[in-house]
Design an enzyme around this catalytic site. Structure first.
Site, PDB file in Angstrom:
ATOM      1  N   HIS A  99       0.825  -1.208   0.000  1.00 24.94           N
ATOM      2  CA  HIS A  99       0.000   0.000   0.000  1.00 24.94           C
ATOM      3  C   HIS A  99       0.864   1.265   0.000  1.00 24.94           C
ATOM      4  O   HIS A  99       0.335   2.386   0.014  1.00 24.94           O
ATOM      5  CB  HIS A  99      -0.925  -0.036   1.233  1.00 24.94           C
ATOM      6  CG  HIS A  99      -2.114   0.838   1.134  1.00 24.94           C
ATOM      7  ND1 HIS A  99      -2.410   1.797   2.082  1.00 24.94           N
ATOM      8  CD2 HIS A  99      -3.114   0.913   0.219  1.00 24.94           C
ATOM      9  CE1 HIS A  99      -3.530   2.417   1.757  1.00 24.94           C
ATOM     10  NE2 HIS A  99      -3.973   1.899   0.619  1.00 24.94           N
ATOM     11  N   LYS A 136       3.230   4.439  -0.992  1.00 24.66           N
ATOM     12  CA  LYS A 136       3.078   5.418  -2.075  1.00 24.66           C
ATOM     13  C   LYS A 136       4.224   6.418  -1.999  1.00 24.66           C
ATOM     14  O   LYS A 136       4.353   7.156  -1.019  1.00 24.66           O
ATOM     15  CB  LYS A 136       1.741   6.143  -1.953  1.00 24.66           C
ATOM     16  CG  LYS A 136       0.525   5.214  -1.953  1.00 24.66           C
ATOM     17  CD  LYS A 136      -0.723   5.955  -1.524  1.00 24.66           C
ATOM     18  CE  LYS A 136      -1.946   5.047  -1.550  1.00 24.66           C
ATOM     19  NZ  LYS A 136      -1.895   3.986  -0.549  1.00 24.66           N
ATOM     20  N   ASP A 183      15.925  11.933  -8.522  1.00 20.71           N
ATOM     21  CA  ASP A 183      17.357  12.209  -8.326  1.00 20.71           C
ATOM     22  C   ASP A 183      17.807  12.045  -6.883  1.00 20.71           C
ATOM     23  O   ASP A 183      18.851  12.598  -6.490  1.00 20.71           O
ATOM     24  CB  ASP A 183      17.706  13.624  -8.809  1.00 20.71           C
ATOM     25  CG  ASP A 183      17.701  13.731 -10.331  1.00 20.71           C
ATOM     26  OD1 ASP A 183      17.677  12.686 -10.998  1.00 20.71           O
ATOM     27  OD2 ASP A 183      17.730  14.866 -10.839  1.00 20.71           O
ATOM     28  N   HIS A 232      -9.723  11.018   1.965  1.00 20.56           N
ATOM     29  CA  HIS A 232      -8.756   9.961   1.684  1.00 20.56           C
ATOM     30  C   HIS A 232      -7.418  10.208   2.373  1.00 20.56           C
ATOM     31  O   HIS A 232      -6.515   9.374   2.318  1.00 20.56           O
ATOM     32  CB  HIS A 232      -8.552   9.811   0.168  1.00 20.56           C
ATOM     33  CG  HIS A 232      -7.913   8.526  -0.235  1.00 20.56           C
ATOM     34  ND1 HIS A 232      -6.572   8.421  -0.542  1.00 20.56           N
ATOM     35  CD2 HIS A 232      -8.420   7.272  -0.368  1.00 20.56           C
ATOM     36  CE1 HIS A 232      -6.288   7.166  -0.863  1.00 20.56           C
ATOM     37  NE2 HIS A 232      -7.385   6.447  -0.773  1.00 20.56           N
ATOM     38  N   LYS A 272      -4.563  10.426   5.174  1.00 23.67           N
ATOM     39  CA  LYS A 272      -4.208   9.610   6.332  1.00 23.67           C
ATOM     40  C   LYS A 272      -3.143  10.387   7.110  1.00 23.67           C
ATOM     41  O   LYS A 272      -1.984  10.450   6.707  1.00 23.67           O
ATOM     42  CB  LYS A 272      -3.653   8.256   5.898  1.00 23.67           C
ATOM     43  CG  LYS A 272      -4.579   7.497   4.915  1.00 23.67           C
ATOM     44  CD  LYS A 272      -3.826   7.204   3.664  1.00 23.67           C
ATOM     45  CE  LYS A 272      -4.539   6.415   2.614  1.00 23.67           C
ATOM     46  NZ  LYS A 272      -5.917   6.299   2.562  1.00 23.67           N
ATOM     47  N   ASP A 287       0.051  16.391  19.976  1.00 31.95           N
ATOM     48  CA  ASP A 287       0.473  17.380  20.979  1.00 31.95           C
ATOM     49  C   ASP A 287       0.876  18.727  20.388  1.00 31.95           C
ATOM     50  O   ASP A 287       1.823  19.368  20.870  1.00 31.95           O
ATOM     51  CB  ASP A 287       1.659  16.831  21.792  1.00 31.95           C
ATOM     52  CG  ASP A 287       1.231  15.738  22.757  1.00 31.95           C
ATOM     53  OD1 ASP A 287       0.063  15.726  23.167  1.00 31.95           O
ATOM     54  OD2 ASP A 287       2.085  14.900  23.086  1.00 31.95           O
TER      55      ASP A 287
END
Length: 493
Positions: free
Chosen positions: A158, A160, A165, A392, A394, A399
């Site tokens: 999952h 991504k 470079d 979508h 995440k 704190d």
């Protein structure tokens, strides 16, 4: 990919010889990206500078900018890579980069069905390699493959990332497809990536190499051998017929109209800086090994002193997690959870199981918000074509001083089945700014879950109304989610 490089598929032919091994080239000093991002104020051995990509069109433009500027290497790693306009545009730019001598490595999870022939044709270019993670053994009978080898194929990559470079990376929640980039789609995802420069870029590149060279990947030429390189004139004709350049250089989707385009063009990109680390699972998690990311996250959660904001589109806290969140509230910590309504969730089975814990969470003092499906996502493009929005992103805010952004949802699948990655950065200014913006945004774009007469209800701060049924959801959608909540599938969600 299909539009540019053809369509078809065939069987999976494993080879006896070992895969070739390759690694990133390291930070490319004196490259164009080095000159664009280089600075002398912060220690890049321990610190990361980042630019938040909260708007879809900015996230697409940032990826294209890195691909077009790269001079040595481009590494992409994604769970989903669609065959639509934005995906084809990225494929085109990757092909152009390879033509000017840039090494392009593309690592894709194999859960999504794609054209093996199209991938093999693209990978026939001498500067492009494509590998599939945990591939299906039956290419034309994927359901049969899943049934015959469910435990293996149920576990996915999952992660991504995109790295150019070894100087700059993009990590976060977005896959490659129209719905992630504010381009015409029936649903538009409200997502978050970080464009990063500094110490976590090399960590991202190292992470890519570990997956690229792992035993769990197969080169596309093993799966579809014998494809020849496309002639330049054939590619040129297909590009001309597709009119991709026109779609993104004029009219509603003109990149040059974006404020972010001006920032990039004038080299006036201001970064937030802070100590940072990249956390990621090892590829062998798909063989049942424990999650490195979860272990690190548990330690971070244990150190929370007064507040945690948890943003997850797929939120399935489980019995144990629900108890722990409530206990955190009882210990004096403020816990806020932001997730989707049933109507804005694109996986109703997830909602069916999440709904089982809502009442206990709210009664225990957790502040629970659900994003409206009808919310208008901010965009500089004049028309997105979407009829429904869906959270979508995440992310977690700790704190008032640390942010966690990555691919990981708060659910059993992310914790135990899929491999995940995330960057954790200490940056009080950005976190406090985000908290302030989130508070005002929730007032306009979300329902606060409350308990009324002993039942779950939805309070809309914008209208001061209280709803007693799942907002904006049809009876059939509500019934489907309820039935899913009865099935013994929580550990798969």
């Amino acid at each position: 990919m299909t539009l540019l490089f053809g369509c078809s598929s065939t069987g999976f032919h494993e080879r006896d010889e070992p895969k070739s091994v390759s690694y990133h080239f390291g930070y490319q000093h004196d490259s164009q990206l080095d000159k664009l991002f280089q600075q002398s104020i912060y220690d890049v051995k321990t610190h990361t500078g980042f630019y938040p990509l909260s708007l879809g069109h900015d996230a697409l433009l940032a990826r294209l900018a890195l691909i077009e500027t790269a001079q040595s290497s481009i590494d992409l790693q994604y769970y989903i890579y669609r065959d639509d306009e934005t995906s084809q545009l990225i494929s085109w730019r990757l092909y152009e980069a390879a033509n000017r001598g840039v090494r392009v490595r593309i690592l894709l999870d194999d859960m999504q069905r794609r054209s093996d022939r199209a991938m093999a044709t693209l990978a026939a270019h001498p500067n492009i390699e494509i590998r599939l993670f945990n591939p299906h053994q039956y290419r034309q009978a994927r359901s049969l493959a899943l049934l015959s080898d469910f435990d293996r194929l149920n576990r996915r990559m999952h992660n991504k990332s995109l790295t150019a470079d070894s100087v700059v990376s993009i990590v976060g929640g977005r896959n490659i497809g129209n719905e992630y980039f504010s381009f015409e789609s029936s649903v538009e995802f409200d997502d978050l990536d970080l464009l990063i420069y500094g110490n976590t870029v090399e960590q991202t590149a190292d992470q890519f190499d570990i997956y690229w060279n792992s035993e769990y990947v197969a080169p596309i030429e093993w799966i579809y051998p014998g494809v020849k390189v496309l002639q330049e004139e054939v590619v040129a004709t297909r590009l001309e017929d597709s009119r991709l350049d026109v779609k993104f250089s004029s009219g509603a989707y003109n990149f040059s109209d974006l404020p972010f385009y001006q920032e990039l063009s004038t080299q006036n990109l201001s970064l937030y800086w802070g100590p940072a680390k990249l956390w990621y699972d090892m590829p062998n998690k798909v063989s049942g090994e424990s999650s490195h990311l979860v272990d690190n996250l548990v330690a971070l959660l244990d150190d929370v002193e007064h507040s945690l904001v948890l943003i997850s589109p797929y939120f399935v806290p489980t019995k144990e997690g629900t108890v722990e969140l409530v206990e955190a509230v009882q210990s004096g910590k403020r816990i806020t959870v932001v997730t989707n309504t049933l109507a804005s969730n694109d996986v109703f089975a997830v909602h069916g199981w999440y709904a089982k814990y809502r009442k206990q969470l709210v009664e225990g003092g957790v502040e629970l918000w659900e994003i409206k499906s009808s919310v208008s996502i901010e965009t500089s493009w004049s028309f997105t074509g979407s009829s429904r929005s869906s959270l979508h992103a995440k992310a977690m805010l700790f704190d008032d001083n640390k942010i966690f952004v990555g691919s990981m949802n708060w659910d059993p699948r992310s914790a135990y089945l899929n491999t995940e990655m995330a960057v954790v950065i200490e940056q009080p200014e950005y976190v406090q700014k985000s908290l302030s913006e989130l508070e005002s945004e929730l007032e306009k774009s979300a329902y606060k879950i409350v308990i009324q007469d002993g039942n779950v209800a939805w309070y809309d701060p914008e209208t001061d109304d209280i709803l007693t049924t799942e907002p904006e959801a049809s009876i059939w959608l509500r019934l489907g989610a309820w039935l899913a909540g009865l099935l013994p599938i929580e550990e798969q969600l």
